[in-house]
Design a protein around this motif. Structure first.
Motif, PDB file in Angstrom:
ATOM      1  N   LEU A 274       0.833  -1.207   0.000  1.00 48.44           N
ATOM      2  CA  LEU A 274       0.000   0.000   0.000  1.00 48.44           C
ATOM      3  C   LEU A 274       0.864   1.253   0.000  1.00 48.44           C
ATOM      4  CD1 LEU A 274      -2.827  -0.949   2.529  1.00 48.44           C
ATOM      5  CD2 LEU A 274      -3.093  -0.496   0.101  1.00 48.44           C
ATOM      6  N   TRP A 275       1.921   1.249   0.806  1.00 46.09           N
ATOM      7  CA  TRP A 275       2.793   2.411   0.899  1.00 46.09           C
ATOM      8  C   TRP A 275       3.440   2.729  -0.456  1.00 46.09           C
ATOM      9  CZ3 TRP A 275       3.466   6.443   3.771  1.00 46.09           C
ATOM     10  CH2 TRP A 275       4.649   7.185   3.687  1.00 46.09           C
ATOM     11  N   GLN A 276       3.854   1.707  -1.174  1.00 42.73           N
ATOM     12  CA  GLN A 276       4.497   1.933  -2.466  1.00 42.73           C
ATOM     13  C   GLN A 276       3.553   2.596  -3.456  1.00 42.73           C
ATOM     14  OE1 GLN A 276       5.906  -1.965  -3.540  1.00 42.73           O
ATOM     15  NE2 GLN A 276       7.735  -1.822  -2.260  1.00 42.73           N
ATOM     16  N   ARG A 277       2.268   2.338  -3.342  1.00 41.53           N
ATOM     17  CA  ARG A 277       1.298   2.931  -4.255  1.00 41.53           C
ATOM     18  C   ARG A 277       0.949   4.364  -3.892  1.00 41.53           C
ATOM     19  NH1 ARG A 277       1.076  -2.276  -4.837  1.00 41.53           N
ATOM     20  NH2 ARG A 277       0.212  -3.211  -6.720  1.00 41.53           N
ATOM     21  N   LEU A 278       1.294   4.785  -2.684  1.00 43.18           N
ATOM     22  CA  LEU A 278       0.942   6.123  -2.222  1.00 43.18           C
ATOM     23  C   LEU A 278       2.137   7.057  -2.108  1.00 43.18           C
ATOM     24  CD1 LEU A 278      -1.543   5.294   0.674  1.00 43.18           C
ATOM     25  CD2 LEU A 278      -2.079   6.671  -1.327  1.00 43.18           C
ATOM     26  N   ALA A 279       3.295   6.522  -1.766  1.00 44.65           N
ATOM     27  CA  ALA A 279       4.349   7.344  -1.181  1.00 44.65           C
ATOM     28  C   ALA A 279       5.218   8.077  -2.178  1.00 44.65           C
ATOM     29  CB  ALA A 279       5.229   6.463  -0.299  1.00 44.65           C
ATOM     30  N   ALA A 280       5.202   7.699  -3.449  1.00 47.32           N
ATOM     31  CA  ALA A 280       6.119   8.276  -4.435  1.00 47.32           C
ATOM     32  C   ALA A 280       7.556   8.111  -3.926  1.00 47.32           C
ATOM     33  CB  ALA A 280       5.769   9.733  -4.715  1.00 47.32           C
ATOM     34  N   SER A 281       8.262   9.234  -3.671  1.00 48.47           N
ATOM     35  CA  SER A 281       9.673   9.141  -3.285  1.00 48.47           C
ATOM     36  C   SER A 281       9.890   9.055  -1.778  1.00 48.47           C
ATOM     37  CB  SER A 281      10.421  10.369  -3.826  1.00 48.47           C
ATOM     38  OG  SER A 281       9.822  11.559  -3.342  1.00 48.47           O
ATOM     39  N   ARG A 282       8.825   9.038  -0.988  1.00 49.83           N
ATOM     40  CA  ARG A 282       8.978   8.944   0.466  1.00 49.83           C
ATOM     41  C   ARG A 282       9.362   7.509   0.859  1.00 49.83           C
ATOM     42  NH1 ARG A 282       4.900  12.016  -1.147  1.00 49.83           N
ATOM     43  NH2 ARG A 282       4.511  14.056  -0.221  1.00 49.83           N
ATOM     44  N   THR A 283      10.060   7.391   1.985  1.00 49.00           N
ATOM     45  CA  THR A 283      10.475   6.067   2.449  1.00 49.00           C
ATOM     46  C   THR A 283       9.941   5.813   3.845  1.00 49.00           C
ATOM     47  OG1 THR A 283      12.551   6.980   3.303  1.00 49.00           O
ATOM     48  CG2 THR A 283      12.576   6.078   1.063  1.00 49.00           C
ATOM     49  N   LEU A 284       9.772   4.542   4.156  1.00 50.54           N
ATOM     50  CA  LEU A 284       9.252   4.105   5.446  1.00 50.54           C
ATOM     51  C   LEU A 284      10.355   3.325   6.152  1.00 50.54           C
ATOM     52  CD1 LEU A 284       6.410   4.297   6.809  1.00 50.54           C
ATOM     53  CD2 LEU A 284       5.923   2.044   5.862  1.00 50.54           C
ATOM     54  N   SER A 285      10.739   3.775   7.344  1.00 52.75           N
ATOM     55  CA  SER A 285      11.828   3.088   8.043  1.00 52.75           C
ATOM     56  C   SER A 285      11.391   1.694   8.474  1.00 52.75           C
ATOM     57  CB  SER A 285      12.238   3.896   9.277  1.00 52.75           C
ATOM     58  OG  SER A 285      11.276   3.768  10.301  1.00 52.75           O
ATOM     59  N   PRO A 286      12.334   0.772   8.646  1.00 54.57           N
ATOM     60  CA  PRO A 286      11.970  -0.578   9.119  1.00 54.57           C
ATOM     61  C   PRO A 286      11.195  -0.547  10.442  1.00 54.57           C
ATOM     62  CG  PRO A 286      14.220  -0.561   8.314  1.00 54.57           C
ATOM     63  CD  PRO A 286      13.780   0.870   8.328  1.00 54.57           C
ATOM     64  N   ALA A 287      11.571   0.365  11.354  1.00 53.13           N
ATOM     65  CA  ALA A 287      10.871   0.440  12.636  1.00 53.13           C
ATOM     66  C   ALA A 287       9.432   0.911  12.448  1.00 53.13           C
ATOM     67  CB  ALA A 287      11.618   1.383  13.581  1.00 53.13           C
ATOM     68  N   ALA A 288       9.235   1.900  11.565  1.00 54.11           N
ATOM     69  CA  ALA A 288       7.874   2.389  11.309  1.00 54.11           C
ATOM     70  C   ALA A 288       7.038   1.305  10.636  1.00 54.11           C
ATOM     71  CB  ALA A 288       7.927   3.638  10.438  1.00 54.11           C
ATOM     72  N   LEU A 289       7.643   0.587   9.685  1.00 53.07           N
ATOM     73  CA  LEU A 289       6.927  -0.510   9.020  1.00 53.07           C
ATOM     74  C   LEU A 289       6.526  -1.573  10.034  1.00 53.07           C
ATOM     75  CD1 LEU A 289       5.959  -2.045   6.519  1.00 53.07           C
ATOM     76  CD2 LEU A 289       8.298  -2.889   6.220  1.00 53.07           C
ATOM     77  N   ALA A 290       7.433  -1.901  10.961  1.00 51.72           N
ATOM     78  CA  ALA A 290       7.129  -2.916  11.972  1.00 51.72           C
ATOM     79  C   ALA A 290       5.995  -2.456  12.881  1.00 51.72           C
ATOM     80  CB  ALA A 290       8.380  -3.226  12.785  1.00 51.72           C
ATOM     81  N   ALA A 291       6.007  -1.167  13.259  1.00 49.96           N
ATOM     82  CA  ALA A 291       4.947  -0.646  14.136  1.00 49.96           C
ATOM     83  C   ALA A 291       3.598  -0.668  13.431  1.00 49.96           C
ATOM     84  CB  ALA A 291       5.295   0.771  14.585  1.00 49.96           C
ATOM     85  N   LEU A 292       3.579  -0.288  12.161  1.00 52.48           N
ATOM     86  CA  LEU A 292       2.332  -0.307  11.399  1.00 52.48           C
ATOM     87  C   LEU A 292       1.820  -1.732  11.226  1.00 52.48           C
ATOM     88  CD1 LEU A 292       3.270   2.359   8.703  1.00 52.48           C
ATOM     89  CD2 LEU A 292       1.484   2.616  10.437  1.00 52.48           C
TER      90      LEU A 292
END
Length: 619
Positions: free
Chosen positions: A501-519
């Motif tokens: 889902l993030w890849q379809r929304l985020a364009a050039s923004r990145t999600l840290s491994p810790a944030a991904l784990a929390a989500l």
């Protein structure tokens, strides 16, 4: 960066303009200053009390009927923003093209406060009526506008901070405005960005139905964004660009005034067949655009075309092997002329599943008509569904209205939240489903119907039948084949789902491994819809190339304990855990339902429903 005006400077600007007749250039934006000057030329007095009275309910129903398509396409965004507005202490407003408020939802206390300045359904907020305000000024400017505090022309409206974005139809005409309004003493928290994204989604839905005689191109420079609201939509008729969404215009640096003037060969180096064959086109600068093309149907009837989902929750993201198998079985059931009933909690993707059935079936080139039975105004639901003849009732549209059931002719009718259909209307729907024949309100000849039926609900319909809240004969008519969509907390591999889902929304923004784990660890009581709204908010509150870390996540995500795998519990245990968390939040907030709902990241109505409470308690 958000625009900030220091209140003393704004006060000086008002005195210079309204008392001394000067032009406070530099103290207010050019947009506000020009609006003040327009209102002054109209003879409006800044200190007067506007004589705004809401129109009678019958007139309001007429306005909603005239703007039925806008209201229907905007409903999902109104509901989503409205749930967020409850927590933010603000309200969400939908108006028609003239500034008449069709709907106003959100925080009940601010709704009351807004009502004191007549910011409510059935009132008109164009500039000529109430001076400079976000709704009216956005209509004049035909673009997004913010008006905060003392920037309002009338002194009475200084209590408001408003962000409004006009809604355009595919041909570039303003058909309405979506506005987020709150207390001027509270920072708006990126209200304009949220409103822009909601309007982009609404405008995207306008292309879900065929534009007569047009080749519709779906394009983007990043193929991962195809199917999302960020894809460019451009419709060509006889080689000329006649319709487009904002994203499509931005791909070529065009504005809406150029619709109808630009030809295909002025934009592209390649011929259209290459897009059909290879899924790519080169623009005049040699840059690649990826996508596809939908050719016009031979019939000139307004029919639905296979389209991208209304949200970024696409089949590729949502469906695992089990759900693909369920789709295949459900498709065979529909092919046999039998209805399908989708069951699942709110936000589990029931409409996405239904749209997938439409695209994969024999009726893919015919309409997909979605009706939210819980969202239609109770006084209009019968007319909306079954249609009416000219003069059927006071305020009825001249030449009548075909109704949503007839719009689904040859395609699929999707009755969402069927469990919320008023009991009094259920016998009439049952009769239509049995006889496949419709008699519009006000008489006329019976009309034969041909559509496949998909229904959906988050309610326990079998239990509702036992309690006498839903007709047993209607239940057995629609429940030939049941598909239960799992809650997000029950799905394995949530990290992969979040990442997709993030890849379809985020364009050039990145999600840290810790944030991904929390989500991925959070239980998401609002399911996919809540997750998607959270990710959209993270995008709205960040800039291109930003990195998103745990500190950027909403408090309800980071404060939650690490989720236990759903497989470790049966449904009853998970339900008990969820209810216990809700009761604990309610106790921590001293019984204040609004605060508890905000802490949990859910709406008050969800909290009421899950705990079996009745509205009217604290908050």
């Amino acid at each position: 960066m958000a625009r900030l005006l220091i209140q003393p400077d704004l006060g000086q600007a008002r005195r210079e303009f309204f008392e001394r007749g000067g032009l406070p250039v530099g103290r207010v934006t050019e947009t506000i200053l020009q609006s003040w000057r327009r209102c002054q030329r109209l003879g409006l007095a800044s200190e007067r009390l506007p004589s705004i009275e809401p129109v009678p309910q019958m007139r309001l129903r007429e306005m909603r009927e005239r703007n039925e398509r806008l209201w229907r396409l905007a409903r999902a965004e109104l509901d989503a923003l409205g749930a967020d507005a409850v927590g933010a202490g603000s309200i969400v407003i939908l108006t028609d093209a003239d500034g008449w408020i069709l709907e106003s939802i959100g925080h009940p206390q601010f709704l009351d406060k807004a009502g004191r300045v007549a910011l409510m359904a059935g009132t008109c907020w164009n500039e000529a009526q109430v001076g400079t305000n976000a709704i009216g000024t956005a209509i004049v400017e035909k673009r997004a506008v913010e008006v905060r505090g003392g920037e309002h022309y009338l002194s009475l409206h200084r209590i408001l901070s408003c962000s409004a974005v006009p809604v355009h139809d595919p041909y570039g005409d303003v058909v309405g405005v979506l506005d987020i309004s709150g207390d001027s003493g509270v920072p708006p928290m990126h209200a304009l960005g949220l409103a822009r994204h909601a309007v982009a989604t609404i405008e995207h839905r306008y292309f879900d139905q065929n534009l007569p005689g047009c080749e519709l191109l779906r394009l983007h420079r990043d193929p991962a964004l195809l199917g999302s609201v960020r894809e460019g939509l451009l419709a060509f008729r006889d080689g000329r660009l006649v319709a487009a969404n904002s994203a499509g215009l931005q791909l070529f640096g065009l504005d809406r005034r150029e619709l109808g003037r630009i030809r295909f060969d002025a934009l592209f180096d390649d011929a259209l067949p290459r897009l059909r064959d290879d899924g790519v086109l080169l623009d005049r600068h040699g840059a690649a655009l990826y996508g596809g093309v939908q050719s016009p149907l031979r019939s000139t009837r307004a029919t639905g075309l296979p389209s991208a989902p209304a949200s970024v929750v696409t089949e590729a993201v949502l469906f695992d092997a089990d759900q693909e198998a369920a789709l295949a079985r459900a498709e065979r059931v529909l092919q046999a002329g039998l209805p399908v009933l989708l069951l699942g909690e709110t936000g589990t993707g029931k409409e996405v599943f239904a749209r997938a059935l439409h695209r994969r079936g024999a009726r893919a080139a015919r309409p997909f008509v979605a009706v939210n039975c819980a969202a239609l105004p109770e006084g209009l639901i019968e007319a909306e569904l079954f249609g009416y003849e000219d003069g059927a009732f006071t305020g009825a549209r001249r030449q009548g209205n075909a109704g949503l059931l007839r719009q689904a002719e040859g395609g699929i009718l999707f009755l969402d939240e069927i469990g919320d259909m008023p009991l009094a209307l259920q016998p009439r729907l049952l009769r239509v489903l049995q006889e496949r024949e419709l008699l519009p309100l006000g008489g006329g000849k019976p009309v034969k119907l041909d559509f496949s039926l998909i229904c959906a609900t988050h309610r326990d319909l079998a239990g509702a039948v036992a309690q006498g809240l839903f007709r047993a004969d209607l239940y057995y008519r629609i429940a030939h084949y049941l598909v239960e969509l799992p809650a997000l907390r029950q799905q394995p591999g949530r990290a992969g789902l979040v990442q997709s889902l993030w890849q379809r929304l985020a364009a050039s923004r990145t999600l840290s491994p810790a944030a991904l784990a929390a989500l991925a660890a959070y239980d998401w009581p609002g399911n996919l819809r809540q997750l998607q709204s959270c990710l959209r908010m993270l995008v709205a509150l960040s800039d291109a190339h930003d990195g998103i870390d745990c500190a950027d996540l909403p408090g309800y995500v980071t404060a939650a304990p690490v989720a236990v795998t759903a497989a470790a519990f049966d449904d009853g245990a998970l339900d008990s855990i969820e209810r216990a968390a809700m009761r604990r939040a309610l106790a921590d907030c001293d019984g204040n339902v609004s605060q508890a709902a905000r802490r949990l990241g859910i709406s008050r109505s969800t909290l009421y429903r899950r705990l079996g409470s009745k509205p009217g308690s604290a908050g």
